[in-house]
Design a protein around this motif. Structure first.
Motif, PDB file in Angstrom:
ATOM      1  N   GLU A  10       2.115 -15.997  16.124  1.00  0.00           N
ATOM      2  CA  GLU A  10       2.415 -16.681  14.866  1.00  0.00           C
ATOM      3  C   GLU A  10       3.742 -16.145  14.352  1.00  0.00           C
ATOM      4  N   PHE A  11       4.458 -16.952  13.588  1.00  0.00           N
ATOM      5  CA  PHE A  11       5.676 -16.476  12.932  1.00  0.00           C
ATOM      6  C   PHE A  11       5.319 -16.131  11.494  1.00  0.00           C
ATOM      7  N   VAL A  12       5.569 -14.861  11.139  1.00  0.00           N
ATOM      8  CA  VAL A  12       5.110 -14.304   9.870  1.00  0.00           C
ATOM      9  C   VAL A  12       6.318 -13.807   9.077  1.00  0.00           C
ATOM     10  N   LYS A  13       6.250 -13.956   7.749  1.00  0.00           N
ATOM     11  CA  LYS A  13       7.317 -13.433   6.900  1.00  0.00           C
ATOM     12  C   LYS A  13       7.370 -11.917   7.021  1.00  0.00           C
ATOM     13  N   VAL A  14       8.562 -11.404   7.220  1.00  0.00           N
ATOM     14  CA  VAL A  14       8.769  -9.966   7.345  1.00  0.00           C
ATOM     15  C   VAL A  14       8.232  -9.236   6.121  1.00  0.00           C
ATOM     16  N   SER A  15       8.408  -9.817   4.957  1.00  0.00           N
ATOM     17  CA  SER A  15       7.967  -9.176   3.713  1.00  0.00           C
ATOM     18  C   SER A  15       6.446  -9.031   3.630  1.00  0.00           C
ATOM     19  N   ASP A  16       5.705  -9.751   4.454  1.00  0.00           N
ATOM     20  CA  ASP A  16       4.241  -9.647   4.455  1.00  0.00           C
ATOM     21  C   ASP A  16       3.735  -8.499   5.330  1.00  0.00           C
ATOM     22  N   LEU A  17       4.610  -7.926   6.158  1.00  0.00           N
ATOM     23  CA  LEU A  17       4.189  -6.907   7.108  1.00  0.00           C
ATOM     24  C   LEU A  17       4.367  -5.506   6.543  1.00  0.00           C
ATOM     25  N   ARG A  18       3.518  -4.598   7.009  1.00  0.00           N
ATOM     26  CA  ARG A  18       3.572  -3.206   6.551  1.00  0.00           C
ATOM     27  C   ARG A  18       4.002  -2.315   7.708  1.00  0.00           C
ATOM     28  N   PHE A  19       5.052  -1.541   7.488  1.00  0.00           N
ATOM     29  CA  PHE A  19       5.527  -0.570   8.470  1.00  0.00           C
ATOM     30  C   PHE A  19       4.487   0.532   8.620  1.00  0.00           C
ATOM     31  N   ASN A  20       4.319   1.015   9.825  1.00  0.00           N
ATOM     32  CA  ASN A  20       3.392   2.113  10.081  1.00  0.00           C
ATOM     33  C   ASN A  20       4.158   3.429   9.985  1.00  0.00           C
ATOM     34  N   PRO A  21       3.937   4.228   8.946  1.00  0.00           N
ATOM     35  CA  PRO A  21       4.700   5.472   8.771  1.00  0.00           C
ATOM     36  C   PRO A  21       4.435   6.509   9.861  1.00  0.00           C
ATOM     37  N   LYS A  22       3.352   6.346  10.621  1.00  0.00           N
ATOM     38  CA  LYS A  22       3.040   7.282  11.698  1.00  0.00           C
ATOM     39  C   LYS A  22       3.667   6.862  13.031  1.00  0.00           C
ATOM     40  N   ALA A  23       4.376   5.761  13.021  1.00  0.00           N
ATOM     41  CA  ALA A  23       4.948   5.223  14.257  1.00  0.00           C
ATOM     42  C   ALA A  23       6.011   6.155  14.822  1.00  0.00           C
ATOM     43  N   LYS A  24       5.998   6.291  16.135  1.00  0.00           N
ATOM     44  CA  LYS A  24       7.044   7.038  16.830  1.00  0.00           C
ATOM     45  C   LYS A  24       8.043   6.023  17.361  1.00  0.00           C
ATOM     46  N   ILE A  25       9.240   6.071  16.844  1.00  0.00           N
ATOM     47  CA  ILE A  25      10.273   5.141  17.298  1.00  0.00           C
ATOM     48  C   ILE A  25      11.159   5.898  18.271  1.00  0.00           C
ATOM     49  N   GLU A  26      10.981   5.578  19.542  1.00  0.00           N
ATOM     50  CA  GLU A  26      11.680   6.323  20.588  1.00  0.00           C
ATOM     51  C   GLU A  26      12.841   5.545  21.190  1.00  0.00           C
TER      52      GLU A  26
END
Length: 91
Positions: A10-26
């Motif tokens: 589905e295509f979702v508005k970015v503003s509706d999504l929640r970033f995961n603060p525990k995410a490891k961005i490698e």
């Protein structure tokens, strides 16, 4: 072993999504940003349906915000958070 239940993209508005603060961005932010700028966002984010928390694709969410992209491709999952963490940790 449980099978991960997912729905279609589905295509979702970015503003509706929640970033995961525990995410490891490698991955490298700048090179990924340039790739998305040139070719668009081809990989969907994995999102928990109940919370709208991004389980996989947090870097892409940050890039979408940086590039002011309004909608991103998302695959929703209906698993509970702990189950998602276990399944996604082995993916």
């Amino acid at each position: 072993m449980k099978i991960m239940k997912v729905s279609n993209i589905e295509f979702v508005k970015v503003s509706d999504l929640r970033f995961n603060p525990k995410a490891k961005i490698e991955q490298d932010f700048q090179s990924t940003l340039e790739r998305v700028r040139e070719t668009g966002m081809s990989k969907p984010l994995m999102v928990e349906r109940i919370t709208n928390k991004v389980l996989s694709g947090n870097l892409l969410l940050l890039i979408a915000l940086e590039l002011e992209i309004t909608h991103v491709p998302v695959i929703y999952t209906d698993l509970k958070s702990k189950e998602n963490q276990v399944l996604l940790s082995v993916a």
